[in-house]
Enzyme design. Structure first.
Site, short mmCIF file in Angstrom:
data_model
loop_
_atom_site.label_atom_id
_atom_site.label_comp_id
_atom_site.label_asym_id
_atom_site.label_seq_id
_atom_site.Cartn_x
_atom_site.Cartn_y
_atom_site.Cartn_z
CD GLU A 115 -3.07 -1.08 2.16
OE1 GLU A 115 -4.21 -1.47 1.87
OE2 GLU A 115 -2.74 -0.70 3.30
CB CYS A 128 3.18 7.28 3.23
SG CYS A 128 3.70 6.12 4.52
CB CYS A 135 6.66 -5.37 8.76
SG CYS A 135 7.91 -4.43 9.67
CB CYS A 139 5.77 -2.57 16.17
SG CYS A 139 7.51 -2.28 15.76
CB CYS A 142 2.49 -1.48 13.82
SG CYS A 142 2.61 -1.12 12.06
CB CYS A 370 0.57 6.63 11.26
SG CYS A 370 2.18 6.12 11.82
#
Length: 393
Positions: A115, A128, A135, A139, A142, A370
């Site tokens: 994305e 962004c 990933c 975290c 997230c 975010c």
């Protein structure tokens, strides 16, 4: 809040075969493009000049068709058309938020998806960009971190995200727009804050950003490019030397105990080691200051004591603190701090002499804010599992 998340997920990296067929010129460094042109029969004496010509057509003017590269001979254009392509990732879907934020679901080689988010503001337009599919960092606050790493993006797939956004915004064809001479550019800033940890894909990120910063390429100042890392300490000095862009760090906590849980890479390189690396960065890269990103989590990291500890920790580092209200997602284990709590936290930091802007959440209605990025196929897969579990299947 439990500390069960690993530092990184267990990942098997499978060697990738180069795609068969014509060579994609997008993402090649100048040296690599020169070597490629020589390999297909370009005389060595001409190769450097040819690279400069093709480079301007691709990155400055957004041209994909070799026939339109009119300062190249017909024979050379025919050779390029036979051996090479200028190809970008495919835009699968485009969503536009009520606030004007655009989110693109982009398909890359192998059918994987990432994305990309464009955030328009009065004085800038920020893109962004993602650096990995998924990933490794897990975290806990997230949403992207709940999608396992599939692979690193190539330099062409990274810079291609910038190019496809410029396509969508029709930014290539306005006279003077490429250099910003006729008013502000629509894509004026790049932030490497999308899916993935950029410093776990260093070479491809570096090569893509060199194209973005190239005066004959996308021609963005290094001060308009910000790389965000969770704290891959050994690569921070290398970033200063080889890229030299602005640096942001996903900090989010003021004690190792809390940061170990929020950002598990802290178990490998703790706060003290991270801060030592950050103190050196502005000296080497000539950057103005480090941006500390701090997501505000209710009852976890948002106390007055946290604010005071943060001030002591960053003492001596030219810095600004971006306070990010937590963007909630389905199944998230945290809640957003109240507006009053965030303002009180910001006030303590501001009175200590640091800029402490509170980031206004953008694109929440299309899951573009975010920490919310996750490819649609992964969302659908998770929801199917949930449905099966609820149905007792």
């Amino acid at each position: 809040m439990t500390a069960t998340a690993p530092i990184t997920q267990d990942v098997h990296t499978m060697p990738r075969k180069l795609p068969e067929g014509p060579l994609n010129l997008v993402g090649l460094t100048r040296d690599a493009m020169r070597d490629a042109l020589i390999a297909i029969g370009t005389p060595e004496k001409q190769a450097k000049m040819r690279v400069s010509q093709i480079w301007q057509w691709i990155y400055h003017r957004g041209v994909r068709d070799f026939d339109q590269m009119t300062n190249l001979s017909k024979d050379f254009r025919a050779l390029l058309a036979e051996k090479c392509v200028v190809q970008l990732p495919e835009v699968v879907t485009r969503q536009i938020s009520e606030d004007g934020t655009r989110k693109y679901l982009v398909r890359i080689a192998g059918g994987h998806e990432v994305e990309v988010v464009y955030i328009p503001e009065t004085d800038r337009g920020t893109l962004c960009v993602s650096s990995q599919v998924g990933c490794t960092l897990t975290c806990s606050f997230c949403h992207t971190g709940t999608q396992k790493l599939v692979r690193n993006l190539t330099a062409g797939e990274i810079v291609g995200q910038v190019m496809l956004a410029r396509d969508d915004l029709d930014e290539w064809h306005t006279p003077g727009q490429g250099s910003g001479e006729n008013g502000p550019r629509l894509v004026s800033n790049i932030v490497l804050m999308g899916m993935g940890e950029p410093l776990y894909n260093f070479e491809n990120v570096r090569d893509a950003m060199k194209i973005a910063m190239d005066g004959e390429g996308l021609a963005l100042s290094r001060r308009r490019i910000t790389l965000s890392t969770s704290g891959v300490v050994p690569e921070i000095a290398r970033t200063a030397q080889e890229i030299g862009c602005q640096l942001a760090v996903s900090f989010h906590a003021t004690t190792d105990e809390v940061r170990d849980k929020l950002v598990p890479i802290n178990k490998r390189w703790n706060i003290a080691e991270l801060l030592d690396a950050l103190r050196e960065y502005p000296k080497v890269s000539n950057s103005e200051r480090i941006t500390f990103e701090y997501v505000m989590l209710d009852g976890v990291n948002d106390s007055d004591d946290d604010a005071r500890r943060l001030i002591k920790l960053i003492d001596g580092i030219p810095a600004k603190i971006n306070l990010i209200p937590f963007n909630e997602w389905p199944g998230a284990p945290y809640k957003r701090s109240s507006n009053n709590r965030i303002r009180a936290f910001a006030d303590i930091i501001y009175k200590a002499g640091y800029a402490s802007p509170i980031r206004k959440p953008r694109g929440e209605d299309i899951m573009a804010a975010c920490g919310q990025l996750k490819s649609e196929t992964e969302r659908a897969r998770k929801s199917r599992k949930q449905i099966e579990a609820e149905a007792g299947m």
